[in-house]
Motif scaffolding. Structure first.
Motif, short mmCIF file in Angstrom:
data_model
loop_
_atom_site.label_atom_id
_atom_site.label_comp_id
_atom_site.label_asym_id
_atom_site.label_seq_id
_atom_site.Cartn_x
_atom_site.Cartn_y
_atom_site.Cartn_z
N LEU A 75 0.87 -1.43 -0.07
CA LEU A 75 0.05 -0.17 -0.09
C LEU A 75 0.98 1.40 0.16
O LEU A 75 1.75 1.29 0.84
CB LEU A 75 -1.01 0.04 1.34
N TRP A 76 0.48 2.26 -0.80
CA TRP A 76 1.15 3.59 -0.75
C TRP A 76 0.02 4.56 -0.82
O TRP A 76 -1.18 4.48 -1.19
CB TRP A 76 1.80 3.63 -2.25
N ASN A 77 0.46 5.65 -0.17
CA ASN A 77 -0.36 6.93 -0.38
C ASN A 77 -0.37 7.38 -1.87
O ASN A 77 0.56 7.49 -2.52
CB ASN A 77 0.25 8.08 0.60
N LEU A 78 -1.53 7.46 -2.58
CA LEU A 78 -1.72 7.38 -4.05
C LEU A 78 -1.08 8.91 -4.22
O LEU A 78 -0.49 9.01 -5.39
CB LEU A 78 -3.20 7.67 -4.40
N ASN A 80 1.21 10.52 -2.62
CA ASN A 80 2.66 10.72 -2.18
C ASN A 80 3.33 9.31 -1.56
O ASN A 80 3.32 8.97 -0.57
CB ASN A 80 2.70 11.71 -0.58
N PRO A 81 3.84 8.68 -2.59
CA PRO A 81 4.20 7.40 -2.37
C PRO A 81 5.25 7.23 -1.59
O PRO A 81 5.80 5.99 -1.12
CB PRO A 81 4.78 6.85 -4.00
N ARG A 82 5.88 8.24 -1.06
CA ARG A 82 6.88 8.03 0.08
C ARG A 82 6.21 7.57 1.14
O ARG A 82 6.95 6.96 2.25
CB ARG A 82 7.52 9.61 0.47
N GLU A 83 5.00 8.00 1.47
CA GLU A 83 4.19 7.09 2.48
C GLU A 83 3.60 5.89 2.11
O GLU A 83 2.83 5.74 1.10
CB GLU A 83 2.96 8.27 2.98
N ARG A 84 3.99 4.84 2.92
CA ARG A 84 3.55 3.39 2.57
C ARG A 84 3.46 2.69 3.78
O ARG A 84 3.82 3.07 4.85
CB ARG A 84 4.84 2.81 1.62
N MET A 85 2.70 1.40 3.55
CA MET A 85 2.66 0.66 4.66
C MET A 85 3.89 0.17 5.31
O MET A 85 4.88 0.05 4.64
CB MET A 85 1.97 -0.73 3.97
N PRO A 113 -3.12 5.52 10.17
CA PRO A 113 -3.80 4.38 9.48
C PRO A 113 -4.20 4.44 8.04
O PRO A 113 -4.66 5.43 7.69
CB PRO A 113 -5.16 4.12 10.33
N MET A 114 -3.50 3.73 7.32
CA MET A 114 -3.92 3.60 5.81
C MET A 114 -5.14 2.72 5.69
O MET A 114 -6.03 3.37 4.89
CB MET A 114 -2.77 2.93 5.14
N VAL A 115 -5.40 1.56 6.17
CA VAL A 115 -6.61 1.12 6.02
C VAL A 115 -7.13 0.26 7.20
O VAL A 115 -6.36 0.29 8.30
CB VAL A 115 -6.52 -0.30 4.97
N THR A 116 -8.40 -0.03 7.30
CA THR A 116 -8.86 -0.59 8.51
C THR A 116 -9.50 -1.79 7.98
O THR A 116 -10.37 -1.60 7.04
CB THR A 116 -9.88 0.08 9.36
N ILE A 117 -9.30 -3.18 8.81
CA ILE A 117 -9.94 -4.24 8.04
C ILE A 117 -11.34 -4.35 8.65
O ILE A 117 -11.71 -4.22 9.72
CB ILE A 117 -9.20 -5.64 8.71
N THR A 118 -12.38 -4.29 7.60
CA THR A 118 -13.94 -4.49 8.09
C THR A 118 -14.48 -5.72 8.09
O THR A 118 -15.19 -6.01 8.85
CB THR A 118 -14.56 -3.56 7.19
N ALA A 219 -1.08 -2.66 -4.47
CA ALA A 219 -0.58 -3.76 -5.35
C ALA A 219 -0.51 -4.96 -4.47
O ALA A 219 -0.41 -5.31 -3.58
CB ALA A 219 0.87 -3.44 -5.85
N LEU A 220 -0.90 -6.11 -5.48
CA LEU A 220 -1.03 -7.50 -4.89
C LEU A 220 -0.40 -8.41 -5.93
O LEU A 220 -0.58 -8.30 -7.37
CB LEU A 220 -2.78 -7.77 -5.05
N SER A 221 0.33 -9.36 -5.15
CA SER A 221 0.99 -10.24 -5.87
C SER A 221 0.04 -11.65 -5.65
O SER A 221 -0.14 -11.87 -4.53
CB SER A 221 2.39 -10.62 -5.82
N ALA A 222 -0.35 -12.51 -6.54
CA ALA A 222 -0.84 -13.70 -6.51
C ALA A 222 0.44 -14.70 -6.41
O ALA A 222 1.18 -14.88 -7.28
CB ALA A 222 -1.88 -14.43 -7.73
N CYS A 223 0.73 -15.01 -5.26
CA CYS A 223 2.01 -15.62 -4.87
C CYS A 223 2.42 -16.88 -5.67
O CYS A 223 1.28 -17.92 -5.82
CB CYS A 223 2.15 -15.97 -3.27
N PRO A 224 3.70 -16.88 -6.36
CA PRO A 224 3.98 -17.97 -7.08
C PRO A 224 4.33 -19.29 -6.71
O PRO A 224 4.48 -20.48 -6.88
CB PRO A 224 5.29 -17.60 -7.92
#
Length: 285
Positions: A75-78, A80-85, A113-118, A219-224
């Motif tokens: 996750l990044w701040n859209l 300001n990508p210097r801010e990230r998870m 907090p960037m996200v909260t799990i709902t 961004a999400l990777s479907a893990c190999p």
């Protein structure tokens, strides 16, 4: 016993009104809401990645529509990508494995907090008989560098590489990819305090849902490694292509009434002087 309990209590405690004191009724109302509009919906194919935008006040889901599969999330701040998870601070403020009402936090000097799990359909998994838990912040993404280090061979199917390719169209590079949330991944520490991974316990149709507290690039990777039921290193290692499955992402716009009174959190209001005279600090967040 009292001293032992005090010594093992969580180091970071929520004070009244702090950002750790989550309004669970607000986020539960979001999870229960049926008045939402889907604004994006796509599949991340096996062994690939995808990046996408989520405006603040929207929710997004990651689903295992085809069966168990691990995903690596950045996750990044859209704006300001210097801010990230920040995975390590999230482990300290929340847990090493997150679920409903936990938050993913951003790095310094922002720390919000960037996200909260709902919603998390695996929230009841808890801790299994071997000490495994789901949605892992203990480990990080697989990468071709550690593969070369451990095996001496080039192997190009890794979450790090998937994430790198995903963010290139957004002007980001390999240096912007960071430690991940391993979605649906079951992990723990063994008796030797070493990291272990287990087969993904998710079933077809399981999902985890996040509320975007700020404008996000995700961004999400479907893990190999697929569902991690096949050894990836060591004498029994083999290519896990047969246990790889796609992941689905959905993004929803919420009813405005649900968000009444909600505001996107601001960065921590610390002036970043670090004991220096104000005139010596020339940068801004």
């Amino acid at each position: 016993m009292d001293n032992q309990e005090n010594n093992t209590a969580a180091a970071y405690q929520a004070s009244e009104g702090s950002a750790l004191a989550v309004d669970s009724s607000f986020y539960k109302a979001i999870a229960d809401s049926t008045h939402r509009e889907i604004v994006d919906n796509f599949v991340v194919p096996i062994r690939s990645g995808r990046a996408w935008k989520v405006p603040a006040g929207h929710v997004f889901r990651i689903l295992t529509n085809d069966g168990p599969q691990v995903g690596d999330l950045n996750l990044w701040n859209l704006n300001n990508p210097r801010e990230r998870m920040w995975a390590s601070r999230t482990r300290q403020l929340q847990k090493a494995h997150v679920t409903t009402f936990d938050r993913l936090w951003s790095n310094l000097p922002y720390l919000r907090p960037m996200v909260t799990i709902t919603h998390d359909t695996l929230s009841d998994y808890g801790k299994d008989s071997e000490g495994g838990r789901v949605h892992d912040l203990l480990g990080t993404r697989c990468d071709p560098y550690v593969n070369k280090l451990l095996t001496g061979k080039d192997f190009h199917f890794h979450c790090h590489s998937n994430l790198v390719r995903s963010v290139l169209p957004y002007g980001l590079t390999e240096f912007d990819v960071h430690d991940v949330l391993n979605v649906f991944q079951c992990t723990g520490l063994n008796e030797s305090d070493q990291y272990f991974m287990k087969a993904c316990p998710a079933d077809k149709g399981d999902f985890i849902e996040f509320f975007a507290e700020i404008d996000l690039l995700c961004a999400l990777s479907a893990c190999p490694g697929g569902d991690l039921s096949v050894p990836l290193w060591g004498p029994d290692a083999r290519d896990p292509i047969d246990v790889c499955r796609p992941l689905t992402v959905e993004v929803f716009r919420l009813d405005k009434d649900l968000l009444a009174g909600w505001e996107s959190p601001k960065p921590v209001d610390y002036p970043a002087l670090h004991g220096m005279h104000p005139e010596s600090v020339k940068w801004q967040r």
